[in-house]
Design a protein around this motif. Structure first.
Motif, mmCIF file in Angstrom:
data_model
loop_
_atom_site.group_PDB
_atom_site.id
_atom_site.type_symbol
_atom_site.label_atom_id
_atom_site.label_comp_id
_atom_site.label_asym_id
_atom_site.label_seq_id
_atom_site.Cartn_x
_atom_site.Cartn_y
_atom_site.Cartn_z
ATOM 1 N N PRO A 58 34.151 -45.098 -14.801
ATOM 2 C CA PRO A 58 33.285 -44.090 -14.053
ATOM 3 C C PRO A 58 33.500 -42.937 -14.469
ATOM 4 N N GLN A 59 32.063 -42.063 -14.381
ATOM 5 C CA GLN A 59 32.057 -40.643 -14.596
ATOM 6 C C GLN A 59 31.468 -40.014 -13.439
ATOM 7 N N ILE A 60 31.563 -38.794 -13.058
ATOM 8 C CA ILE A 60 30.836 -38.103 -11.977
ATOM 9 C C ILE A 60 29.907 -37.170 -12.791
ATOM 10 N N ILE A 61 28.528 -36.825 -12.479
ATOM 11 C CA ILE A 61 27.804 -35.976 -12.942
ATOM 12 C C ILE A 61 27.268 -35.180 -11.868
ATOM 13 N N ILE A 62 27.583 -33.692 -12.142
ATOM 14 C CA ILE A 62 27.107 -32.669 -11.035
ATOM 15 C C ILE A 62 26.086 -31.798 -11.610
ATOM 16 N N SER A 63 25.151 -31.551 -10.988
ATOM 17 C CA SER A 63 23.877 -30.778 -11.334
ATOM 18 C C SER A 63 23.658 -29.689 -10.151
ATOM 19 N N ILE A 64 23.605 -28.295 -10.624
ATOM 20 C CA ILE A 64 23.716 -27.324 -9.176
ATOM 21 C C ILE A 64 22.201 -26.652 -9.548
ATOM 22 N N TYR A 65 21.721 -26.516 -8.311
ATOM 23 C CA TYR A 65 20.449 -25.933 -8.248
ATOM 24 C C TYR A 65 20.487 -24.701 -7.533
ATOM 25 N N GLY A 66 19.317 -23.671 -7.959
ATOM 26 C CA GLY A 66 19.247 -22.504 -6.939
ATOM 27 C C GLY A 66 17.767 -22.051 -7.179
ATOM 28 N N THR A 67 17.296 -21.071 -6.589
ATOM 29 C CA THR A 67 15.935 -20.394 -6.909
ATOM 30 C C THR A 67 15.936 -19.219 -7.669
ATOM 31 N N ASP A 68 14.970 -19.139 -8.409
ATOM 32 C CA ASP A 68 14.759 -17.759 -9.289
ATOM 33 C C ASP A 68 14.160 -16.681 -8.435
ATOM 34 N N VAL A 69 13.770 -15.636 -9.355
ATOM 35 C CA VAL A 69 13.357 -14.490 -8.682
ATOM 36 C C VAL A 69 11.817 -14.880 -8.031
#
Length: 214
Positions: free
Chosen positions: A83-94
């Motif tokens: 098993p592997q863990i995938i992490i995705s990080i999100y934020g907002t732009d201007v």
């Protein structure tokens, strides 16, 4: 009265996605996803989840703290496709659009105990300056349709990415019945990979852990 042999070995993974550092942006949240080979089967817990929003700390560290828990139990008879863990990080732009701020992935540690991994994150890059400008204007930055792509070798050679930051993850790994299937999973101070015991030899290929303990 005979005791029947186990039909599979169990792998339990708990812990948390602790914190991260990123260039620019604020109010970041993340999602994680576990992926594994076809011989593995989900038993209990969460295969994927989305975290709360974190703000950049006001101190000199300038970190985003999530302390977001992970908890999953899987079973298999073959360690291939670990098993592997995938992490995705999100934020907002201007412009207020939700955009990708980083991807990263790693294998679950292959020895029992507590492990800390510091993972470098990256984001896809546009193929040309024109596409980069257009994506910035319309608020649609490049991102993967399926995050599982980053755990696969196929197609990666044509993907352009750049480093974006880092994330720290703590794993608590428990294993059950591995020895009964002929696999010595070691432990603290022992061999850091699955090795066959004196029981009948099994030809296995285990992934190398590309990240070291922090």
């Amino acid at each position: 009265m005979s005791i029947s042999a186990p039909s599979a070995f169990l792998l339990n993974v708990t812990g948390q996605i602790d914190a991260g550092r990123f260039f620019g942006g604020d109010n970041l949240h993340l999602s994680y996803l576990f992926t594994y080979g076809q011989d593995w089967e989900y038993v209990w817990g969460l295969e994927e989840c989305i975290s709360q929003i974190a703000r950049r700390s006001d101190d000199s560290r300038q970190v985003f703290v999530w302390n977001f828990p992970i908890d999953i139990t899987l079973k298999s008879t073959n360690p291939f496709g670990w098993p592997q863990i995938i992490i995705s990080i999100y934020g907002t732009d201007v412009f207020g659009n939700v955009v990708i701020r980083g991807y990263t992935a790693c294998h679950v540690p292959i020895t029992p105990g507590t492990h800390t991994r510091r993972l470098t994150t990256f984001v896809p890059e546009s193929a040309s300056m024109v596409q980069k400008l257009i994506s910035w204007l319309i608020g649609r930055r490049p991102e993967f349709v399926d995050p599982k792509l980053i755990t696969q070798g196929k197609g990666r050679e044509v993907t352009r990415v750049r480093s974006q930051g880092e994330v720290t993850v703590t794993f608590n790994v428990m294993m059950k019945d591995f020895m009964k299937f002929g696999y010595d999973c070691g432990g603290s101070g022992k061999t850091p990979y699955l090795a066959a015991t004196s029981q009948p030899q099994k030809n296995i290929t285990m992934p190398r852990a590309g990240q070291s303990d922090a």
